[in-house]
Design a protein around this motif. Structure first.
Motif, PDB file in Angstrom:
ATOM      1  N   LEU A  96       0.827  -1.208   0.000  1.00  0.00           N
ATOM      2  CA  LEU A  96       0.000   0.000   0.000  1.00  0.00           C
ATOM      3  C   LEU A  96       0.858   1.254   0.000  1.00  0.00           C
ATOM      4  CD1 LEU A  96      -2.848  -1.008   2.507  1.00  0.00           C
ATOM      5  CD2 LEU A  96      -2.717  -1.406   0.039  1.00  0.00           C
ATOM      6  N   VAL A  97       1.893   1.286   0.818  1.00  0.00           N
ATOM      7  CA  VAL A  97       2.781   2.450   0.859  1.00  0.00           C
ATOM      8  C   VAL A  97       3.538   2.595  -0.450  1.00  0.00           C
ATOM      9  CG1 VAL A  97       4.815   3.431   1.994  1.00  0.00           C
ATOM     10  CG2 VAL A  97       2.980   2.446   3.370  1.00  0.00           C
ATOM     11  N   GLN A  98       3.992   1.482  -0.998  1.00  0.00           N
ATOM     12  CA  GLN A  98       4.711   1.515  -2.276  1.00  0.00           C
ATOM     13  C   GLN A  98       3.864   2.156  -3.370  1.00  0.00           C
ATOM     14  OE1 GLN A  98       6.138  -2.394  -3.799  1.00  0.00           O
ATOM     15  NE2 GLN A  98       4.994  -1.873  -5.656  1.00  0.00           N
ATOM     16  N   ASP A  99       2.594   1.774  -3.453  1.00  0.00           N
ATOM     17  CA  ASP A  99       1.726   2.322  -4.501  1.00  0.00           C
ATOM     18  C   ASP A  99       1.455   3.809  -4.272  1.00  0.00           C
ATOM     19  OD1 ASP A  99       1.727  -0.203  -5.516  1.00  0.00           O
ATOM     20  OD2 ASP A  99      -0.451  -0.473  -5.498  1.00  0.00           O
ATOM     21  N   ILE A 100       1.325   4.217  -3.016  1.00  0.00           N
ATOM     22  CA  ILE A 100       1.106   5.637  -2.714  1.00  0.00           C
ATOM     23  C   ILE A 100       2.335   6.449  -3.105  1.00  0.00           C
ATOM     24  CG2 ILE A 100       0.836   7.310  -0.837  1.00  0.00           C
ATOM     25  CD1 ILE A 100      -0.956   5.201   0.562  1.00  0.00           C
ATOM     26  N   LEU A 101       3.515   5.985  -2.716  1.00  0.00           N
ATOM     27  CA  LEU A 101       4.734   6.750  -2.983  1.00  0.00           C
ATOM     28  C   LEU A 101       5.106   6.738  -4.462  1.00  0.00           C
ATOM     29  CD1 LEU A 101       6.990   5.916   0.096  1.00  0.00           C
ATOM     30  CD2 LEU A 101       5.337   7.757  -0.227  1.00  0.00           C
ATOM     31  N   ALA A 102       4.687   5.706  -5.178  1.00  0.00           N
ATOM     32  CA  ALA A 102       4.910   5.705  -6.622  1.00  0.00           C
ATOM     33  C   ALA A 102       4.083   6.785  -7.300  1.00  0.00           C
ATOM     34  CB  ALA A 102       4.570   4.331  -7.202  1.00  0.00           C
ATOM     35  N   ASP A 103       2.941   7.107  -6.703  1.00  0.00           N
ATOM     36  CA  ASP A 103       2.056   8.118  -7.268  1.00  0.00           C
ATOM     37  C   ASP A 103       2.425   9.525  -6.824  1.00  0.00           C
ATOM     38  OD1 ASP A 103      -0.765   8.185  -8.741  1.00  0.00           O
ATOM     39  OD2 ASP A 103      -0.827   9.676  -7.137  1.00  0.00           O
ATOM     40  N   GLU A 104       2.882   9.658  -5.585  1.00  0.00           N
ATOM     41  CA  GLU A 104       3.243  10.962  -5.027  1.00  0.00           C
ATOM     42  C   GLU A 104       4.560  10.806  -4.265  1.00  0.00           C
ATOM     43  OE1 GLU A 104       3.045  15.022  -4.099  1.00  0.00           O
ATOM     44  OE2 GLU A 104       1.995  13.815  -5.582  1.00  0.00           O
ATOM     45  N   PRO A 105       5.688  10.879  -4.954  1.00  0.00           N
ATOM     46  CA  PRO A 105       6.973  10.640  -4.300  1.00  0.00           C
ATOM     47  C   PRO A 105       7.214  11.635  -3.164  1.00  0.00           C
ATOM     48  CG  PRO A 105       7.209  10.630  -6.692  1.00  0.00           C
ATOM     49  CD  PRO A 105       5.832  11.133  -6.392  1.00  0.00           C
ATOM     50  N   LEU A 106       7.731  11.104  -2.055  1.00  0.00           N
ATOM     51  CA  LEU A 106       8.132  11.922  -0.921  1.00  0.00           C
ATOM     52  C   LEU A 106       9.632  11.784  -0.730  1.00  0.00           C
ATOM     53  CD1 LEU A 106       5.245  10.953   1.537  1.00  0.00           C
ATOM     54  CD2 LEU A 106       5.442  13.078   0.233  1.00  0.00           C
ATOM     55  N   THR A 107      10.240  12.765  -0.124  1.00  0.00           N
ATOM     56  CA  THR A 107      11.686  12.752   0.083  1.00  0.00           C
ATOM     57  C   THR A 107      12.005  12.967   1.546  1.00  0.00           C
ATOM     58  OG1 THR A 107      11.831  15.127  -0.376  1.00  0.00           O
ATOM     59  CG2 THR A 107      12.120  13.630  -2.239  1.00  0.00           C
ATOM     60  N   GLY A 108      13.242  12.677   1.903  1.00  0.00           N
ATOM     61  CA  GLY A 108      13.690  12.872   3.271  1.00  0.00           C
ATOM     62  C   GLY A 108      13.466  14.300   3.721  1.00  0.00           C
ATOM     63  N   GLY A 109      12.947  14.437   4.924  1.00  0.00           N
ATOM     64  CA  GLY A 109      12.627  15.762   5.454  1.00  0.00           C
ATOM     65  C   GLY A 109      11.177  16.141   5.310  1.00  0.00           C
ATOM     66  N   ASP A 110      10.422  15.443   4.443  1.00  0.00           N
ATOM     67  CA  ASP A 110       8.993  15.713   4.308  1.00  0.00           C
ATOM     68  C   ASP A 110       8.265  15.303   5.588  1.00  0.00           C
ATOM     69  OD1 ASP A 110       9.120  16.762   1.761  1.00  0.00           O
ATOM     70  OD2 ASP A 110       8.696  14.857   0.755  1.00  0.00           O
ATOM     71  N   GLU A 111       7.172  16.005   5.872  1.00  0.00           N
ATOM     72  CA  GLU A 111       6.319  15.668   7.002  1.00  0.00           C
ATOM     73  C   GLU A 111       4.939  15.293   6.483  1.00  0.00           C
ATOM     74  OE1 GLU A 111       7.299  18.082  10.868  1.00  0.00           O
ATOM     75  OE2 GLU A 111       7.249  19.478   9.180  1.00  0.00           O
ATOM     76  N   VAL A 112       4.331  14.305   7.110  1.00  0.00           N
ATOM     77  CA  VAL A 112       3.049  13.795   6.628  1.00  0.00           C
ATOM     78  C   VAL A 112       2.105  13.530   7.797  1.00  0.00           C
ATOM     79  CG1 VAL A 112       4.094  12.725   4.581  1.00  0.00           C
ATOM     80  CG2 VAL A 112       3.823  11.378   6.679  1.00  0.00           C
ATOM     81  N   ALA A 113       0.837  13.488   7.471  1.00  0.00           N
ATOM     82  CA  ALA A 113      -0.175  12.907   8.352  1.00  0.00           C
ATOM     83  C   ALA A 113      -0.540  11.550   7.777  1.00  0.00           C
ATOM     84  CB  ALA A 113      -1.402  13.802   8.435  1.00  0.00           C
ATOM     85  N   VAL A 114      -0.721  10.567   8.643  1.00  0.00           N
ATOM     86  CA  VAL A 114      -1.008   9.197   8.213  1.00  0.00           C
ATOM     87  C   VAL A 114      -2.292   8.714   8.873  1.00  0.00           C
ATOM     88  CG1 VAL A 114      -0.235   6.795   8.328  1.00  0.00           C
ATOM     89  CG2 VAL A 114       1.395   8.593   7.763  1.00  0.00           C
ATOM     90  N   LEU A 115      -3.119   8.075   8.086  1.00  0.00           N
ATOM     91  CA  LEU A 115      -4.339   7.429   8.576  1.00  0.00           C
ATOM     92  C   LEU A 115      -4.331   5.973   8.151  1.00  0.00           C
ATOM     93  CD1 LEU A 115      -7.299   7.207   9.598  1.00  0.00           C
ATOM     94  CD2 LEU A 115      -8.024   8.156   7.385  1.00  0.00           C
ATOM     95  N   VAL A 116      -4.420   5.071   9.120  1.00  0.00           N
ATOM     96  CA  VAL A 116      -4.685   3.659   8.836  1.00  0.00           C
ATOM     97  C   VAL A 116      -6.132   3.418   9.235  1.00  0.00           C
ATOM     98  CG1 VAL A 116      -4.132   1.264   9.366  1.00  0.00           C
ATOM     99  CG2 VAL A 116      -2.291   2.937   9.105  1.00  0.00           C
ATOM    100  N   ASN A 117      -6.960   3.231   8.224  1.00  0.00           N
ATOM    101  CA  ASN A 117      -8.419   3.224   8.385  1.00  0.00           C
ATOM    102  C   ASN A 117      -8.982   1.820   8.254  1.00  0.00           C
ATOM    103  OD1 ASN A 117     -11.191   4.465   8.243  1.00  0.00           O
ATOM    104  ND2 ASN A 117     -11.117   3.532   6.205  1.00  0.00           N
ATOM    105  N   GLY A 118      -9.776   1.419   9.234  1.00  0.00           N
ATOM    106  CA  GLY A 118     -10.472   0.135   9.151  1.00  0.00           C
ATOM    107  C   GLY A 118     -11.741   0.250   8.347  1.00  0.00           C
ATOM    108  N   LEU A 119     -12.109  -0.832   7.677  1.00  0.00           N
ATOM    109  CA  LEU A 119     -13.288  -0.812   6.814  1.00  0.00           C
ATOM    110  C   LEU A 119     -14.554  -1.295   7.520  1.00  0.00           C
ATOM    111  CD1 LEU A 119     -11.730  -2.048   3.447  1.00  0.00           C
ATOM    112  CD2 LEU A 119     -12.117   0.286   4.249  1.00  0.00           C
ATOM    113  N   GLY A 120     -14.466  -1.644   8.790  1.00  0.00           N
ATOM    114  CA  GLY A 120     -15.679  -1.980   9.526  1.00  0.00           C
ATOM    115  C   GLY A 120     -15.532  -3.160  10.457  1.00  0.00           C
ATOM    116  N   SER A 121     -14.806  -4.203  10.038  1.00  0.00           N
ATOM    117  CA  SER A 121     -14.699  -5.387  10.894  1.00  0.00           C
ATOM    118  C   SER A 121     -13.270  -5.773  11.223  1.00  0.00           C
ATOM    119  CB  SER A 121     -15.400  -6.586  10.223  1.00  0.00           C
ATOM    120  OG  SER A 121     -14.690  -7.010   9.078  1.00  0.00           O
TER     121      SER A 121
END
Length: 334
Positions: free
Chosen positions: A241-266
């Motif tokens: 999942l992270v690989q596909d995200i970073l392939a779409d929006e590359p991030l570099t050292g020093g960047d700051e992010v907010a992260v959400l790991v979201n459950g789908l219900g169960s």
């Protein structure tokens, strides 16, 4: 698939009724439309109204994010279906203070049509200026060069939070929408489905998947993903999942992010934290700092099994919106 319901055709109305009863200190149900809910808690600096909405079945999205610091009102649709224009318009009229209203919703055909119709009615019939921002964070649903075609999934939470904060800062409508669009542009999500959900009206699984399978990129209404295969470990899933995200929006050292790991219900929080653990390890290895993290059920799909990872790249303005306190029935941040 067992459900604690009365009549399947009444589930949305009865859910809303129970929700307003349980959170009567936060919420009001408009007498003009039972699918229209507005907050009792607003910031005195706020000029622009913020309206969110979408289908039921994603709780705590979307009702749970109406309150101080986030949305002023919500229009509620049937399960996995857009609200009709009428409740959207009623909320718009209720929350407008003369400075315009921001509509925030996911990029789905029904929502685009119905929110668009409500915006036209607000303009023509009520002289209310409405601007729209769509959530398009799902990297699996269209290629990068066609980002405008992507679905909105759990990343909509970050858009709601950023936009609500901008409204509380006293921004005018143009700047509120600028923040909403920036938040969406800098947010990417990728999900994995493990087990289907079932709608109360049918009792049937929303999609088919083997007991030993997973589906990468599955939509939160059960839309097909991009790859189905054997179930892998939590670490391997997080890496994909992270690989596909970073392939779409590359991030570099020093960047700051907010992260959400979201459950789908169960999916138990135990499993979500195991996934988060690997997500943070991967980002730290790249020199990327997690400024804020969120783990849990934020935008679900009834009782679907699986999760999604969302990463929003932050600048100083978005960090301020992430830090802004929130007091909603199903989400509080001090």
């Amino acid at each position: 698939m067992k459900k604690l319901v009365n009549s399947p055709v009444d589930v949305v109305e009865e859910m809303i009724e129970g929700y307003v009863m349980a959170h009567s200190d936060y919420m009001s149900q408009l007498p003009t439309n039972k699918r229209s809910l507005v907050t009792k808690k607003t910031d005195k600096n706020r000029k622009v109204g913020v309206l969110i909405g979408g289908g039921s079945g994603h709780e705590p999205g979307f009702m749970g994010y109406v309150g101080q610091g986030m949305a002023d009102g919500v229009a509620v649709g049937n399960i996995f279906a857009s609200p009709s224009p009428d409740p959207i318009l009623e909320v718009t009229k209720s929350i407008d203070q003369g400075s315009g209203v921001a509509f925030l919703f996911g990029n789905y055909a029904g929502d685009v049509m119905n929110f668009g119709m409500a915006a036209e009615s607000a303009d023509l019939e009520e002289d209310i200026e409405v601007r729209k921002a769509l959530g398009t964070d799902d990297v699996a649903s269209a290629p990068k060069e066609e980002k405008e075609k992507r679905r909105g999934i759990a990343g909509e939470f970050f858009i709601f939070k950023a936009t609500g904060a901008a409204a509380d800062f006293g921004y005018e409508l143009n700047d509120v929408m600028r923040v909403a669009e920036k938040a969406n542009a800098q947010t990417r999500s990728m999900g994995v489905g493990l087990t289907p959900c079932s709608l109360p009206q049918t009792g049937e699984p929303s999609f088919e998947i083997g007991d030993d399978e997973m589906e990468i990129g599955l939509g939160h209404h059960g839309e097909p993903g991009i790859e189905k295969g054997k179930l892998e470990s939590a670490d391997r899933v997080a890496e994909r999942l992270v690989q596909d995200i970073l392939a779409d929006e590359p991030l570099t050292g020093g960047d700051e992010v907010a992260v959400l790991v979201n459950g789908l219900g169960s999916t138990p929080r135990m499993e979500l934290y195991i996934v988060y653990r690997r997500v943070q390890q991967l980002l730290n290895e790249l020199g990327i700092s997690i400024y804020r993290s969120y783990v849990g059920d934020y935008i679900t799909s009834l009782e679907m099994g699986g999760c999604s990872v969302t990463i929003m790249k932050l600048d100083e303005e978005l960090k301020q919106t992430v830090d802004h306190p929130v007091d909603c029935p199903m989400f509080v941040q001090r």
